[in-house]
Design a protein around this motif. Structure first.
Motif, mmCIF file in Angstrom:
data_model
loop_
_atom_site.group_PDB
_atom_site.id
_atom_site.type_symbol
_atom_site.label_atom_id
_atom_site.label_comp_id
_atom_site.label_asym_id
_atom_site.label_seq_id
_atom_site.Cartn_x
_atom_site.Cartn_y
_atom_site.Cartn_z
ATOM 1 N N CYS A 45 40.620 26.037 46.595
ATOM 2 C CA CYS A 45 39.284 25.568 47.005
ATOM 3 C C CYS A 45 39.115 25.789 48.504
ATOM 4 O O CYS A 45 39.994 25.434 49.293
ATOM 5 C CB CYS A 45 39.123 24.104 46.658
ATOM 6 S SG CYS A 45 39.241 23.841 44.871
ATOM 7 N N ILE A 46 37.968 26.357 48.876
ATOM 8 C CA ILE A 46 37.831 26.840 50.252
ATOM 9 C C ILE A 46 36.359 26.777 50.684
ATOM 10 O O ILE A 46 35.465 27.050 49.885
ATOM 11 C CB ILE A 46 38.388 28.288 50.303
ATOM 12 C CG1 ILE A 46 38.489 28.827 51.718
ATOM 13 C CG2 ILE A 46 37.603 29.246 49.436
ATOM 14 C CD1 ILE A 46 39.353 30.093 51.813
ATOM 15 N N GLY A 73 34.331 35.620 54.798
ATOM 16 C CA GLY A 73 35.514 36.431 55.067
ATOM 17 C C GLY A 73 36.793 35.801 54.532
ATOM 18 O O GLY A 73 37.665 36.487 53.991
ATOM 19 N N ASN A 74 36.907 34.480 54.664
ATOM 20 C CA ASN A 74 38.178 33.844 54.316
ATOM 21 C C ASN A 74 38.432 33.824 52.815
ATOM 22 O O ASN A 74 39.550 34.073 52.376
ATOM 23 C CB ASN A 74 38.214 32.416 54.893
ATOM 24 C CG ASN A 74 39.612 31.980 55.278
ATOM 25 O OD1 ASN A 74 40.481 32.820 55.568
ATOM 26 N ND2 ASN A 74 39.854 30.679 55.291
ATOM 27 N N ILE A 75 37.406 33.569 52.023
ATOM 28 C CA ILE A 75 37.601 33.592 50.561
ATOM 29 C C ILE A 75 37.991 35.010 50.129
ATOM 30 O O ILE A 75 38.838 35.207 49.254
ATOM 31 C CB ILE A 75 36.352 33.056 49.809
ATOM 32 C CG1 ILE A 75 36.665 32.885 48.315
ATOM 33 C CG2 ILE A 75 35.125 33.958 50.010
ATOM 34 C CD1 ILE A 75 35.572 32.173 47.526
ATOM 35 N N ALA A 120 35.112 18.161 49.544
ATOM 36 C CA ALA A 120 33.897 17.690 48.857
ATOM 37 C C ALA A 120 33.718 18.474 47.557
ATOM 38 O O ALA A 120 33.340 17.910 46.520
ATOM 39 C CB ALA A 120 32.684 17.875 49.766
ATOM 40 N N GLY A 121 34.014 19.754 47.615
ATOM 41 C CA GLY A 121 33.912 20.598 46.421
ATOM 42 C C GLY A 121 34.943 20.237 45.366
ATOM 43 O O GLY A 121 34.646 20.250 44.161
ATOM 44 N N VAL A 122 36.143 19.901 45.799
ATOM 45 C CA VAL A 122 37.185 19.471 44.846
ATOM 46 C C VAL A 122 36.703 18.228 44.099
ATOM 47 O O VAL A 122 36.762 18.152 42.860
ATOM 48 C CB VAL A 122 38.520 19.161 45.578
ATOM 49 C CG1 VAL A 122 39.509 18.485 44.627
ATOM 50 C CG2 VAL A 122 39.125 20.431 46.168
ATOM 51 N N VAL A 141 41.813 24.213 51.229
ATOM 52 C CA VAL A 141 42.112 24.765 52.553
ATOM 53 C C VAL A 141 41.343 23.978 53.609
ATOM 54 O O VAL A 141 40.111 23.924 53.578
ATOM 55 C CB VAL A 141 41.737 26.255 52.635
ATOM 56 C CG1 VAL A 141 42.119 26.813 54.011
ATOM 57 C CG2 VAL A 141 42.419 27.053 51.530
ATOM 58 N N PHE A 142 42.106 23.353 54.522
ATOM 59 C CA PHE A 142 41.497 22.669 55.662
ATOM 60 C C PHE A 142 41.519 23.644 56.837
ATOM 61 O O PHE A 142 42.522 23.798 57.524
ATOM 62 C CB PHE A 142 42.239 21.370 55.970
ATOM 63 C CG PHE A 142 42.077 20.330 54.894
ATOM 64 C CD1 PHE A 142 40.818 20.002 54.421
ATOM 65 C CD2 PHE A 142 43.169 19.696 54.335
ATOM 66 C CE1 PHE A 142 40.647 19.045 53.424
ATOM 67 C CE2 PHE A 142 43.020 18.739 53.340
ATOM 68 C CZ PHE A 142 41.757 18.415 52.876
#
Ligand code: F0G
Length: 350
Positions: free
Chosen positions: A181-182, A188-190, A292-294, A312-313
């Motif tokens: 989860c990101i 870019g990161n995903i 929040a998505g989790v 991912v924090f």
């Protein structure tokens, strides 16, 4: 001793004999088992603490490699648009490598800590009356006709460096998690994580996660299926209305059987307070979008109970002290400089 990403992962990176050995010892960040939240949510939840990187965000992974490759190409100056973290990382690595950096940022929309970093690391800072998307469009065009190297995540070396976080997660767990989860801003990161998981799986048969990306609702272009002209969110890091890696993010979602969803500012701030208040981990608001998505996904059944989940924090909470103080409901207790008075107060709350 940990030698930094380029040295540690050179077999997975397009490193040549001319790539300089640039590093601030980025990477090797903790993967923390979130024991309290795991119990509360009924899942096995881990946080990848990217705020432990040298400039306090995941951007260091991509930037060390983008700056090294820029130098290999003979560049004397790098340029980027940024909501803050990219500018901090670009200026730190440029300075470390002895070249110039120019950053273009949306005026009034960069968190205080990030701005302080760019100032201290010695960037030339240009602020514009416009948002990140405007800034990115300008630096893309300028870098085509002037001798400055663009180091936003449209530079493929950024993605190469950032994919190493997926390697570390797999090495820590022994296998890919069920869900990754990101937060999603410029996407870019995903893109990088999905590339990393795929490459590690090819090389070591370590499995693949479902990729769950989360945009802020006021900036949820991918979820809504169209660019957003005036994105707004408390999570300024991901206040982006036209993500450059949009198509790659959709590919990560579709190839992995994942989702890209949005979370509201209220959900982001609730997660922001929750992670600090239950696990002792202070992240910036943009990073809290993934937690929040989790929570949203567990509640809706899109993440099943018992699943192994990594969230991912992306950035350190110290980056944005203003938001922390705005949402905090803590009253400072002002007492006399007197042992007796303080003792009485303490005995009263025990
Ligand atoms: N989290 C943080 C803390 C960020 O700073 C960013 C992006 C993201 C998540 C989203 O990552 O863009 O790869 O989807 N920050 C960029 C910047 C845009 O300029 O610092 P993404």
């Amino acid at each position: 001793m940990w030698k930094g990403l380029i040295e540690e992962y050179k077999e997975f990176l397009p490193v040549t004999e001319n790539t300089p050995s640039l590093t601030l010892n980025e990477g090797n960040t903790p993967l923390i088992h979130l024991v309290n939240l795991s119990k509360e949510l009924g899942i096995e939840l881990y946080g990848k603490i990217e705020g432990a990187n040298p400039t306090g965000s995941f951007k260091d992974r991509g930037m060390v490699f983008a700056v090294a490759k820029a130098i290999e190409d003979g560049a004397k100056c790098v340029i980027c648009a940024s909501t803050g973290n990219t500018s901090a990382a670009a200026s730190a690595y440029a300075t470390r490598a002895g070249i110039q950096s120019i950053v273009v940022i949306p005026k009034g929309k960069v968190a205080l800590g990030k701005l302080a970093q760019a100032c201290m690391y010695g960037a030339k800072i240009i602020e514009i009356d416009g948002n990140f998307d405007d800034a990115l469009s300008i630096v893309r065009q300028v870098s085509e006709t002037t001798p400055v190297k663009l180091v936003n995540s449209v530079n493929p070396y950024r993605i190469e460096g950032q994919k190493t976080a997926a390697f570390e997660i797999v090495d820590s767990l022994g296998h890919a998690p069920d869900y990754l989860c990101i937060p999603v801003g410029n996407a870019g990161n995903i893109t990088a994580y999905w590339k990393g998981f795929k490459e590690y799986n090819e090389a070591k048969n370590t499995g693949l996660p479902k990729m769950y990306g989360f945009e802020a609702e006021g900036a949820a272009a991918i979820v809504k299926g169209e660019p957003i002209a005036n994105p707004e969110t408390v999570a300024t890091a991901i206040r982006i209305g036209n993500p450059a890696s949009w198509k790659f993010a959709e590919a990560a979602r579709d190839e992995s059987g994942g989702i890209i969803d949005s979370v509201t500012d209220e959900e982001i701030l609730a997660a922001y307070k929750l992670i600090a208040g239950t696990e002792g981990i202070f992240v910036e608001p943009g990073s809290a979008a993934s937690l929040a998505g989790v929570i949203k996904s567990v509640n809706s059944g899109k993440i099943e109970k018992g699943s192994r989940v990594v969230t991912v924090f992306t950035g350190n909470g110290l980056k944005d002290p203003d938001t922390a103080m705005n949402v905090s409901t803590v009253d400072l207790v002002s007492l006399k400089n007197d042992e007796e008075e303080i003792r009485k107060y303490i005995e009263g709350i025990l």
